[in-house]
Design a protein around this motif. Structure first.
Motif, PDB file in Angstrom:
ATOM      1  N   VAL A 271      43.230 -34.535  48.793  1.00  0.00           N
ATOM      2  CA  VAL A 271      44.305 -35.273  48.115  1.00  0.00           C
ATOM      3  C   VAL A 271      43.887 -36.727  47.901  1.00  0.00           C
ATOM      4  O   VAL A 271      44.380 -37.402  47.008  1.00  0.00           O
ATOM      5  CB  VAL A 271      45.612 -35.175  48.943  1.00  0.00           C
ATOM      6  CG1 VAL A 271      46.691 -36.035  48.359  1.00  0.00           C
ATOM      7  CG2 VAL A 271      46.084 -33.739  49.009  1.00  0.00           C
ATOM      8  N   LEU A 272      42.965 -37.209  48.738  1.00  0.00           N
ATOM      9  CA  LEU A 272      42.554 -38.611  48.636  1.00  0.00           C
ATOM     10  C   LEU A 272      41.394 -38.799  47.665  1.00  0.00           C
ATOM     11  O   LEU A 272      41.137 -39.902  47.208  1.00  0.00           O
ATOM     12  CB  LEU A 272      42.110 -39.122  50.010  1.00  0.00           C
ATOM     13  CG  LEU A 272      43.092 -38.916  51.160  1.00  0.00           C
ATOM     14  CD1 LEU A 272      42.485 -39.390  52.463  1.00  0.00           C
ATOM     15  CD2 LEU A 272      44.382 -39.669  50.879  1.00  0.00           C
ATOM     16  N   ILE A 274      40.558 -37.984  44.537  1.00  0.00           N
ATOM     17  CA  ILE A 274      40.682 -38.455  43.148  1.00  0.00           C
ATOM     18  C   ILE A 274      41.055 -39.937  43.070  1.00  0.00           C
ATOM     19  O   ILE A 274      40.364 -40.702  42.400  1.00  0.00           O
ATOM     20  CB  ILE A 274      41.680 -37.579  42.358  1.00  0.00           C
ATOM     21  CG1 ILE A 274      41.067 -36.197  42.168  1.00  0.00           C
ATOM     22  CG2 ILE A 274      42.011 -38.195  41.013  1.00  0.00           C
ATOM     23  CD1 ILE A 274      41.954 -35.243  41.451  1.00  0.00           C
ATOM     24  N   PRO A 275      42.139 -40.360  43.765  1.00  0.00           N
ATOM     25  CA  PRO A 275      42.445 -41.794  43.691  1.00  0.00           C
ATOM     26  C   PRO A 275      41.320 -42.663  44.244  1.00  0.00           C
ATOM     27  O   PRO A 275      41.033 -43.714  43.652  1.00  0.00           O
ATOM     28  CB  PRO A 275      43.703 -41.942  44.540  1.00  0.00           C
ATOM     29  CG  PRO A 275      43.892 -40.665  45.244  1.00  0.00           C
ATOM     30  CD  PRO A 275      43.188 -39.616  44.476  1.00  0.00           C
ATOM     31  N   LEU A 276      40.670 -42.232  45.321  1.00  0.00           N
ATOM     32  CA  LEU A 276      39.590 -43.058  45.863  1.00  0.00           C
ATOM     33  C   LEU A 276      38.431 -43.136  44.870  1.00  0.00           C
ATOM     34  O   LEU A 276      37.843 -44.194  44.663  1.00  0.00           O
ATOM     35  CB  LEU A 276      39.101 -42.495  47.200  1.00  0.00           C
ATOM     36  CG  LEU A 276      40.014 -42.806  48.386  1.00  0.00           C
ATOM     37  CD1 LEU A 276      39.507 -42.128  49.639  1.00  0.00           C
ATOM     38  CD2 LEU A 276      40.098 -44.312  48.614  1.00  0.00           C
TER      39      LEU A 276
ATOM     40  N   PHE B  34      47.509 -45.876  50.466  1.00  0.00           N
ATOM     41  CA  PHE B  34      47.486 -46.279  49.066  1.00  0.00           C
ATOM     42  C   PHE B  34      46.995 -45.157  48.148  1.00  0.00           C
ATOM     43  O   PHE B  34      47.635 -44.855  47.138  1.00  0.00           O
ATOM     44  CB  PHE B  34      46.648 -47.556  48.903  1.00  0.00           C
ATOM     45  CG  PHE B  34      46.337 -47.889  47.483  1.00  0.00           C
ATOM     46  CD1 PHE B  34      47.337 -48.367  46.644  1.00  0.00           C
ATOM     47  CD2 PHE B  34      45.067 -47.698  46.974  1.00  0.00           C
ATOM     48  CE1 PHE B  34      47.061 -48.653  45.320  1.00  0.00           C
ATOM     49  CE2 PHE B  34      44.789 -47.967  45.652  1.00  0.00           C
ATOM     50  CZ  PHE B  34      45.795 -48.455  44.826  1.00  0.00           C
ATOM     51  N   PRO B  35      45.895 -44.495  48.479  1.00  0.00           N
ATOM     52  CA  PRO B  35      45.455 -43.405  47.594  1.00  0.00           C
ATOM     53  C   PRO B  35      46.477 -42.291  47.427  1.00  0.00           C
ATOM     54  O   PRO B  35      46.594 -41.732  46.334  1.00  0.00           O
ATOM     55  CB  PRO B  35      44.192 -42.877  48.287  1.00  0.00           C
ATOM     56  CG  PRO B  35      43.684 -44.014  49.054  1.00  0.00           C
ATOM     57  CD  PRO B  35      44.892 -44.767  49.523  1.00  0.00           C
ATOM     58  N   VAL B  36      47.217 -41.962  48.495  1.00  0.00           N
ATOM     59  CA  VAL B  36      48.214 -40.895  48.343  1.00  0.00           C
ATOM     60  C   VAL B  36      49.250 -41.310  47.298  1.00  0.00           C
ATOM     61  O   VAL B  36      49.627 -40.526  46.421  1.00  0.00           O
ATOM     62  CB  VAL B  36      48.881 -40.578  49.700  1.00  0.00           C
ATOM     63  CG1 VAL B  36      50.100 -39.708  49.490  1.00  0.00           C
ATOM     64  CG2 VAL B  36      47.896 -39.886  50.617  1.00  0.00           C
ATOM     65  N   ALA B  38      48.749 -43.620  44.988  1.00  0.00           N
ATOM     66  CA  ALA B  38      48.033 -43.729  43.712  1.00  0.00           C
ATOM     67  C   ALA B  38      47.854 -42.365  43.056  1.00  0.00           C
ATOM     68  O   ALA B  38      47.870 -42.247  41.830  1.00  0.00           O
ATOM     69  CB  ALA B  38      46.670 -44.385  43.947  1.00  0.00           C
ATOM     70  N   ASN B  39      47.708 -41.334  43.883  1.00  0.00           N
ATOM     71  CA  ASN B  39      47.528 -39.997  43.336  1.00  0.00           C
ATOM     72  C   ASN B  39      48.747 -39.558  42.527  1.00  0.00           C
ATOM     73  O   ASN B  39      48.614 -38.972  41.455  1.00  0.00           O
ATOM     74  CB  ASN B  39      47.249 -39.023  44.478  1.00  0.00           C
ATOM     75  CG  ASN B  39      46.806 -37.681  43.963  1.00  0.00           C
ATOM     76  OD1 ASN B  39      45.724 -37.563  43.417  1.00  0.00           O
ATOM     77  ND2 ASN B  39      47.663 -36.692  44.095  1.00  0.00           N
ATOM     78  N   ILE B  42      48.548 -41.503  39.235  1.00  0.00           N
ATOM     79  CA  ILE B  42      47.533 -40.983  38.306  1.00  0.00           C
ATOM     80  C   ILE B  42      47.975 -39.641  37.713  1.00  0.00           C
ATOM     81  O   ILE B  42      47.667 -39.337  36.561  1.00  0.00           O
ATOM     82  CB  ILE B  42      46.170 -40.837  39.020  1.00  0.00           C
ATOM     83  CG1 ILE B  42      45.674 -42.192  39.485  1.00  0.00           C
ATOM     84  CG2 ILE B  42      45.138 -40.205  38.104  1.00  0.00           C
ATOM     85  CD1 ILE B  42      44.467 -42.125  40.399  1.00  0.00           C
ATOM     86  N   ILE B 389      40.892 -36.284  34.981  1.00  0.00           N
ATOM     87  CA  ILE B 389      41.348 -36.875  36.240  1.00  0.00           C
ATOM     88  C   ILE B 389      42.855 -36.671  36.426  1.00  0.00           C
ATOM     89  O   ILE B 389      43.325 -36.346  37.520  1.00  0.00           O
ATOM     90  CB  ILE B 389      41.016 -38.381  36.254  1.00  0.00           C
ATOM     91  CG1 ILE B 389      39.513 -38.592  36.281  1.00  0.00           C
ATOM     92  CG2 ILE B 389      41.686 -39.073  37.419  1.00  0.00           C
ATOM     93  CD1 ILE B 389      38.886 -38.496  37.629  1.00  0.00           C
ATOM     94  N   GLY B 392      43.672 -33.190  37.531  1.00  0.00           N
ATOM     95  CA  GLY B 392      43.236 -33.037  38.912  1.00  0.00           C
ATOM     96  C   GLY B 392      44.256 -33.641  39.859  1.00  0.00           C
ATOM     97  O   GLY B 392      44.627 -33.031  40.868  1.00  0.00           O
ATOM     98  N   ALA B 393      44.719 -34.843  39.528  1.00  0.00           N
ATOM     99  CA  ALA B 393      45.701 -35.515  40.379  1.00  0.00           C
ATOM    100  C   ALA B 393      47.001 -34.720  40.424  1.00  0.00           C
ATOM    101  O   ALA B 393      47.635 -34.614  41.479  1.00  0.00           O
ATOM    102  CB  ALA B 393      45.954 -36.926  39.875  1.00  0.00           C
ATOM    103  N   ALA B 396      46.583 -31.990  42.788  1.00  0.00           N
ATOM    104  CA  ALA B 396      46.642 -32.523  44.152  1.00  0.00           C
ATOM    105  C   ALA B 396      48.087 -32.778  44.567  1.00  0.00           C
ATOM    106  O   ALA B 396      48.434 -32.619  45.735  1.00  0.00           O
ATOM    107  CB  ALA B 396      45.814 -33.799  44.261  1.00  0.00           C
ATOM    108  N   PHE B 400      50.012 -31.406  47.708  1.00  0.00           N
ATOM    109  CA  PHE B 400      50.645 -32.334  48.642  1.00  0.00           C
ATOM    110  C   PHE B 400      52.081 -31.924  48.957  1.00  0.00           C
ATOM    111  O   PHE B 400      52.544 -32.091  50.086  1.00  0.00           O
ATOM    112  CB  PHE B 400      50.604 -33.742  48.051  1.00  0.00           C
ATOM    113  CG  PHE B 400      51.002 -34.796  49.029  1.00  0.00           C
ATOM    114  CD1 PHE B 400      50.095 -35.230  49.989  1.00  0.00           C
ATOM    115  CD2 PHE B 400      52.272 -35.338  49.021  1.00  0.00           C
ATOM    116  CE1 PHE B 400      50.461 -36.187  50.913  1.00  0.00           C
ATOM    117  CE2 PHE B 400      52.643 -36.293  49.946  1.00  0.00           C
ATOM    118  CZ  PHE B 400      51.726 -36.722  50.892  1.00  0.00           C
TER     119      PHE B 400
END
Lengths: 426, 419
Positions: A271-272, A274-276, B34-36, B38-39, B42, B389, B392-393, B396, B400
């Motif tokens: 889950v991390l 793509i954003p990373l 932050f990435p969670v 951001a996902n 996106i 992308i 994909g997000a 995800a 999640f």
């Protein structure tokens, strides 16, 4: 020789010491069946293992094996109190059974290679020792229900133990063995895992030399070690500071934080990723050591916090308080009191973090494009190519596995602590 | 007075705690929290892999004709390009300074020249824009005296503004529509549940077996305990490649062995056969192999936990059953299993959650082929295989949402029980 052994059967002989137990139908039946089962198990498993090292192309005959197994089982189970099967005696009976088996086979006119003869004798010895364990504490003349049960269960135990050990060990034996074998040597017999250690050393190690030199694994070892060690330093330092704050200082939100740590460490890498990938690409951090390092630290900090927190809670707070009263600063207290007292926990965390960083695949694969900064995991992907001989793939796999295994065996006690407390997120 | 002093100590302690927790918090925030978030962001964006490099105007100065003496011509080219193929750059400004001793003969209409300064402006360069501007000068002696750098005589620079699709407030649900309407979405979902369910059960059964076998002293017991942790401790990439090699159809070890003892007539491609017929029923072969691998690799985790729990069961419990005449089987059923109930539940939830999100294993074994495609593989394939992308997000995010549900279960039934 004392005759007060626990299975002494008083009713059988008035004051005389009996060498053998009398035969009873259920006893002979059980001992015979168990003996046949054990002999078949040990012989077939044994030949499987031996043939991986030295192809025999002969399978033991089931009929004679079972028949001799019956004899073996019945004789071992009926050795009376005076001859309570000692290890040496059992082994001797096993050897005799093996010789009998070989005699019967040779009588049919078959020529047997020496390795086959030797391994057969060894296997019958093992079978006899196994029988001795199976019947220990069981008096076959006065069978109770639980005796039958424990004989059956010991047989099943032995079978499962052998099967499990084989299935766990075989892939690793395969990996190491094939890293020494050229394509031609492999194709000659894919089921033969023996390695000719008599060939010249440069030929024997050619796979490793090629992987280390031509495929730059030497450099990747240094990269992997460096990144893993730096991750340990960052994670352990931030972990100690954070865990100390959570256990020893009072602040609002303390209870919530403990739960949050556990929650965060459940977040999956996929889950991390793509954003990373997106953010790191835009920041120019993606194909760098620093980027990878920060990700590894973040992946391991929650577990480190969790483990160190649990450990700090078991340390008495009095010692630190007395340090504070004596005029030490918090920093001095942590450095001089807390850290020295937490040696085992810190070792556990450090080893565990090292292992995670060393083994990590997904982010190394997604982030690194420049060969100069590849880790071993990333470098392995270069070997996964139909053009590259499988020997090199196995040599690479051995190269990445052996250091972690050595570390594991050397510090097993600490690592097991880490595995159960934090549990590798797999 | 006393109260206030106490309050200050508390506040100081809280402040200290904050500082000590800050490094851990910052790293975890930047790389996990932050990435969670951001996902989710996106997943509402139509963004492809190519859009990740921001569109910037680029310029290369090139001296096409160099003067060798005073009075010669110098022909200078500005080669312009938009670095992105599809994102436009706006408000592009180019600025350069004409060095001493160069007299402009002809220039370009996009540009103005004032007081030895070249300035050019464009409203917008489209994606993939490229152009060459040509300037002709006459060189005087002063130009040679000044020893101008011929790689970039005017030292020109170009700037512009591009829209980063990631930072706008426009969102779309297209990504989710794409994900849900994908041809095999429901099949992927089914695999995503079957794989962790059966894999977890398999690893727990193997782990339970190993723990029961090793829960007593015998020679070699501690050696075997170490060995049984190998699959779990070894790097995934090493064990996955080893199994792929063992299972190879062409002269792989397992195929050769099975053929030599006559179990099969022709080699089986274990990792790329979707179904084989057993009787009349189709048996999902590749998926079963992947599930077997999962059980093999992760049983040590269950093994460790169950062994620790077994060793904590007091002996008198067993003795009470033994006195009643109960054998080993009854002891196991009426004492051991009930005592293990808690740890097995926890293990199942943990293993299920982790395997549900597991990417490495399936990716390295089959790459998601032959009916082994799970949601994590789909995340990777959409984002990096297809280069989408956003899709994909969105995948995800679906993952999640399931994870969040599992976490609620986990915290409700396991964490509360422990605390």
């Amino acid at each position: 020789m004392s005759n007060t052994s626990r299975d002494f059967n008083k009713s059988a002989g008035e004051g005389t010491v009996r060498r053998f137990r009398s035969f009873t139908a259920p006893g002979v039946l059980l001992a015979g069946a168990a003996g046949a089962g054990a002999a078949l198990l040990v012989l077939y498993a044994g030949y499987l293992v031996v043939s991986l090292l030295n192809p025999l192309n002969i399978l033991p005959n089931a009929g004679p094996t079972a028949a001799i197994g019956v004899v073996l089982g019945v004789s071992l189970a009926h050795l009376g109190p005076q001859l309570q099967p000692q290890k040496g005696l059992a082994a001797g009976i096993g050897l005799a059974a093996g010789a009998l088996w070989l005699g019967l086979t040779l009588a049919t006119g078959v020529v047997l290679p020496l390795t086959f003869v030797v391994s057969t004798l060894a296997m019958f010895t093992v079978a006899a020792l196994f029988m001795r364990t199976v019947f220990s504490g069981v008096n076959v003349t006065q069978l109770r229900k639980d005796h039958v049960e424990s004989v059956v269960i010991r047989l099943v135990r032995g079978t499962l133990l052998a099967a499990l050990t084989l299935i766990v060990a075989l892939p690793f034996i395969f990996m190491v063995s094939l890293s020494f074998k050229t394509r031609a040597a492999y194709l000659a017999d894919p089921t033969n895992l023996s390695v000719n250690i008599l060939q010249p050393i440069p030929e024997l190690l050619s796979g490793f030399i090629e992987v280390l030199v031509r495929f730059n694994f030497g450099l990747y070892i240094i990269n992997s070690t460096g990144i893993a060690l730096l991750t340990v330093v960052i994670t352990v330092t931030t972990g100690i500071l954070g865990a100390y704050a959570v256990t020893r200082l009072r602040f609002p939100g303390q209870r919530f934080l403990s739960k949050a740590i556990l929650l965060i460490y459940m977040f999956p890498a996929i889950v991390l990723v793509i954003p990373l990938y997106t953010v790191f690409t835009q920041l120019g951090l993606r194909d760098t050591r620093q980027g990878l390092l920060v990700v590894y630290a973040a992946m391991t900090i929650p577990v480190a916090l969790y483990m160190l927190r649990s450990y700090f809670q078991t340390l008495p707070a009095d010692l630190e308080e007395s340090g504070l009263i004596d005029g030490c600063s918090r920093g001095q207290v942590i450095w001089r009191i807390t850290i020295p007292l937490s040696g085992p926990a810190i070792a556990s965390v450090g080893l565990y973090v090292f292992m995670i960083a060393w083994n990590e695949f997904l982010f190394a694969f997604m982030f690194l494009d420049t060969p100069a900064i590849f880790t071993l995991s990333r470098g392995m992907m270069v070997l996964d190519d139909m053009e590259v001989p499988r020997q090199l793939l196995m040599a690479g796999a051995t190269t990445i596995t052996v250091p972690i295994m050595v570390l594991f065996f050397r510090f097993q006690r600490y690592l097991v602590g880490g595995l159960t407390a934090g549990s590798v997120k797999g | 007075m006393k109260r206030k002093r106490y309050a200050t100590v508390t506040a100081r302690e809280a402040r200290l705690a904050l500082w000590m927790l800050l490094p851990a918090f910052l790293i975890v925030f930047a790389v996990i929290i932050f990435p969670v978030v951001a996902n989710f962001w996106i997943s509402g964006k139509p963004v492809s892999l190519g859009d990740l490099r921001p569109a910037v105007p680029s310029l290369r100065e090139f001296v096409a004709e160099a003067p060798s003496q005073a009075g010669d011509e110098l022909v200078l080219e500005y080669r312009l390009r938009n670095s992105s193929r599809n994102v436009p750059v706006q408000d592009v400004v180019l600025e350069g300074a004409i060095p001493q001793g160069l007299e402009l003969v002809s220039g370009d209409e996009a540009c103005t020249v004032e007081a030895q300064q070249i300035a050019c402006r464009w409203d917008e360069w489209d994606g993939g824009f490229s152009d060459t501007l040509t300037f002709t000068f006459v060189a005087e002696q002063a130009f040679f005296d000044a020893q101008v750098d011929m790689r970039s005589p005017t030292g020109a620079d170009v700037t512009g503004r591009s829209i980063n699709v990631l930072t706008t407030w426009d969102f779309t649900l297209d990504n989710f529509r794409f994900v849900v309407s994908a041809r095999r979405f429901w099949e992927v979902l089914r695999t995503t549940f079957a794989y962790p369910l059966l894999g977890s059960i398999g690893s727990i059964i193997l782990g339970l077996t190993a723990a029961v076998l090793l829960n007593r002293k015998f020679p070699g017991q501690s050696l075997l305990r170490g060995l049984y942790l190998f699959p779990y401790v070894a790097p995934i990439i090493a064990v996955a490649f080893t199994w792929v090699f063992i299972l190879e159809p062409f002269r792989g070890m397992l195929n050769t062995y099975l053929m030599s003892i006559g179990v099969i007539d022709s080699p089986i491609s274990f990792l790329s056969t979707r179904h084989i017929e057993i009787g009349d029923l189709p048996f999902p072969l590749a998926l079963s192999v992947v599930i077997f691998f999962d059980a093999w690799r992760y049983f040590p985790f269950s093994f460790l936990f169950i062994l620790a729990r077994l060793q904590a069961i007091p002996n008198d419990l067993y003795e009470s059953v033994e006195v009643d005449g109960g054998g080993i089987v009854r002891q196991f059923v009426s004492i051991t299993l009930p005592q293990l109930h808690g740890v097995i539940t926890t293990l199942f939830l943990l293993r299920f959650m982790w395997t549900f999100n597991k990417f490495d294993d399936v990716f390295l074994l089959t790459g998601g082929a032959a009916g082994t495609r799970t949601l994590p593989i789909q995340v990777y394939d959409n984002a990096f295989g297809r280069g989408d992308i956003g899709a994909g997000a969105a995948t995800a995010v679906v993952l999640f949402v399931f994870l969040a549900a599992f976490l609620v279960l986990y915290f409700r039934y396991v964490v509360r029980e422990e605390s």
